[in-house]
Scaffold this motif. Sequence first.
Motif, short mmCIF file in Angstrom:
data_model
loop_
_atom_site.label_atom_id
_atom_site.label_comp_id
_atom_site.label_asym_id
_atom_site.label_seq_id
_atom_site.Cartn_x
_atom_site.Cartn_y
_atom_site.Cartn_z
N ALA A 52 0.83 -1.21 0.00
CA ALA A 52 0.00 0.00 0.00
C ALA A 52 0.86 1.25 0.00
O ALA A 52 0.57 2.23 -0.72
N MET A 53 1.95 1.26 0.76
CA MET A 53 2.81 2.44 0.83
C MET A 53 3.58 2.65 -0.47
O MET A 53 3.78 3.79 -0.91
N ILE A 54 4.01 1.57 -1.11
CA ILE A 54 4.69 1.69 -2.40
C ILE A 54 3.76 2.31 -3.43
O ILE A 54 4.13 3.25 -4.16
N ALA A 55 2.54 1.78 -3.50
CA ALA A 55 1.57 2.29 -4.47
C ALA A 55 1.28 3.77 -4.22
O ALA A 55 1.23 4.58 -5.16
N ALA A 56 1.12 4.14 -2.95
CA ALA A 56 0.84 5.53 -2.61
C ALA A 56 2.04 6.42 -2.94
O ALA A 56 1.89 7.52 -3.49
N GLY A 57 3.24 5.94 -2.61
CA GLY A 57 4.43 6.71 -2.89
C GLY A 57 4.64 6.93 -4.37
O GLY A 57 5.01 8.03 -4.80
N ALA A 58 4.41 5.87 -5.16
CA ALA A 58 4.56 6.00 -6.61
C ALA A 58 3.53 6.97 -7.17
O ALA A 58 3.83 7.78 -8.06
N ALA A 59 2.30 6.91 -6.68
CA ALA A 59 1.23 7.79 -7.18
C ALA A 59 1.48 9.25 -6.81
O ALA A 59 1.26 10.15 -7.62
N MET A 60 1.97 9.49 -5.59
CA MET A 60 2.14 10.86 -5.12
C MET A 60 3.41 11.52 -5.65
O MET A 60 3.57 12.74 -5.50
N THR A 61 4.33 10.76 -6.22
CA THR A 61 5.58 11.34 -6.72
C THR A 61 5.72 11.20 -8.23
O THR A 61 6.80 11.43 -8.78
N ALA A 62 4.65 10.81 -8.91
CA ALA A 62 4.70 10.59 -10.36
C ALA A 62 4.43 11.89 -11.11
O ALA A 62 3.78 12.80 -10.61
N GLY A 63 4.93 11.94 -12.34
CA GLY A 63 4.64 13.07 -13.20
C GLY A 63 5.70 14.16 -13.14
O GLY A 63 6.62 14.13 -12.31
N ALA A 64 5.55 15.13 -14.06
CA ALA A 64 6.51 16.23 -14.14
C ALA A 64 6.41 17.16 -12.94
O ALA A 64 7.41 17.73 -12.49
N SER B 245 9.98 2.03 8.71
CA SER B 245 10.09 1.17 7.54
C SER B 245 8.99 1.46 6.54
O SER B 245 9.22 1.47 5.32
N LEU B 246 7.78 1.71 7.04
CA LEU B 246 6.67 2.03 6.14
C LEU B 246 6.91 3.36 5.44
O LEU B 246 6.56 3.53 4.26
N ALA B 247 7.49 4.32 6.15
CA ALA B 247 7.85 5.59 5.51
C ALA B 247 8.88 5.35 4.41
O ALA B 247 8.82 5.98 3.34
N LEU B 248 9.82 4.43 4.65
CA LEU B 248 10.81 4.12 3.63
C LEU B 248 10.17 3.44 2.43
O LEU B 248 10.55 3.69 1.28
N TRP B 249 9.17 2.59 2.67
CA TRP B 249 8.44 1.97 1.55
C TRP B 249 7.76 3.04 0.71
O TRP B 249 7.68 2.94 -0.52
N PHE B 250 7.25 4.10 1.36
CA PHE B 250 6.63 5.21 0.63
C PHE B 250 7.67 5.89 -0.26
O PHE B 250 7.40 6.17 -1.44
N LEU B 251 8.85 6.16 0.28
CA LEU B 251 9.91 6.77 -0.51
C LEU B 251 10.38 5.84 -1.63
O LEU B 251 10.81 6.30 -2.69
N PHE B 252 10.28 4.55 -1.38
CA PHE B 252 10.65 3.58 -2.41
C PHE B 252 9.77 3.75 -3.65
O PHE B 252 10.21 3.49 -4.77
N GLY B 253 8.52 4.20 -3.44
CA GLY B 253 7.64 4.47 -4.57
C GLY B 253 8.24 5.50 -5.51
O GLY B 253 8.10 5.39 -6.74
N GLN B 254 8.91 6.52 -4.97
CA GLN B 254 9.57 7.53 -5.82
C GLN B 254 10.75 6.91 -6.56
O GLN B 254 10.97 7.23 -7.74
N ILE B 255 11.50 6.04 -5.88
CA ILE B 255 12.62 5.37 -6.54
C ILE B 255 12.11 4.52 -7.70
O ILE B 255 12.74 4.47 -8.77
N VAL B 256 10.97 3.87 -7.51
CA VAL B 256 10.37 3.07 -8.58
C VAL B 256 10.07 3.96 -9.79
O VAL B 256 10.36 3.61 -10.94
N ASN B 257 9.48 5.12 -9.54
CA ASN B 257 9.18 6.05 -10.63
C ASN B 257 10.44 6.46 -11.37
O ASN B 257 10.46 6.54 -12.61
#
Length: 405
Positions: free
Chosen positions: A31-43, A281-293
């Motif tokens: 859930a945190m990865i998905a949220a992190g990727a969604a909130m940090t995606a785009g220009a 750790s969950l906060a880090l999973w959120f930041l991982f979403g940005q790394i995925v992007n």
Amino acid sequence: MLAVAVIAGILFVWSLLAHRLSRWSITAPIAMIAAGAAMTAGAKPPLRFDLDTSVFEHAVEVILALLLFVDAVEVPGSVIRREKGLVARLLAGALPLTLCAAFLTGYLMFPSQPVWLLALLATVVVPLDLAPTAAVVRDRRIPARLREVLNVEGGLNDGILSPVFLLCVAVGVESHDAHADYVDALLSAVVASAWAVATGIAVGWTSGWLLGRSWAHGWSQPTAVRLGVLAVPIAAYALSGALGGNGFVASFVAGVCFAPAMRRLPETAVEMTEDLVTLLSLALWFLFGQIVNSVFADDFQASALLYALLAVTLVRIVPVLILLTGTGLKFADKLFVGWMGPRGVTSIVFGSLAVIDLPEQNADFIARVMVMTVLVSIVLHGLSAEPIARRYARRSGIDQSVPAG
């Protein structure tokens, strides 16, 4: 502050629906990865974090330091004594063999990459993190013996690999110096590890003895003891850094030395530290979403995906099957232990630290493969969790509706 509010809100929503979401293998990290990727995606994303700073570097080191301490403290000594044969085979045999297999796989698939970089990559993709599949190792449908052995392995393997990772990073950084002195880099890494071990022993044993004596004489309270336990890995991390050692190695050693004192402390002594580790750790999973992007913004490389698939499957399964031969375990049980090698926070931290220290080209390679490995692991291990539990339930005749315990 917006980022903190968003992360807290997502975590709260997940907590409301945790049981229902678990039926679809949607864990908090997912859930945190998905949220992190969604909130940090785009220009122009709503949130954006600078992950190439000393602040972020120290933050992920502290997260890993606390995680290693908790893992070491919570490793049940009774299981180690009872299953010392299996534990020794997994940590002293299968783990080094898996590391070698990861290196050789990288050597065959990425022949243009430097040898030292492939060795570093192996240390990034090999460490286990059972948190993304915690329900599996708590599921009463799976034999207790297998769950206990996996818990011990998961608690100790990342701490064992930490000095190897540091050594590879030291060599990697030195390799880009026009006047590279590898002997000096190796000696520096050994000295740093020695300071870390010495600091961890001193802080862990002393604090454990003092807290144990204090509790036995009624000088403290449960809340104060929990705060005292939290202070141990922080003190080990900070003192080791001040002496030139590595903080998370010191914290792991402190946890190993502190663990015997847990028998004399209240059962809730480590809960505060454990909860803080979970939150960070969950906060880090959120930041991982940005790394995925960031990784998927570049050209997709099939070789990185194939390496990730091999890293989380055959690279671990084959060594485990080999080393567990002759233990009396059924083939299905050995296969289960080999399969249950999820990657998570430790790989993210190791990969992030490597990215910060290495030149851009090498950093991009490590980041891409690390992200692929963690994502593949989350998908494969997450989707397989419930089918595996049901299979064991059918084999043993246990009610298949029994939830994780």
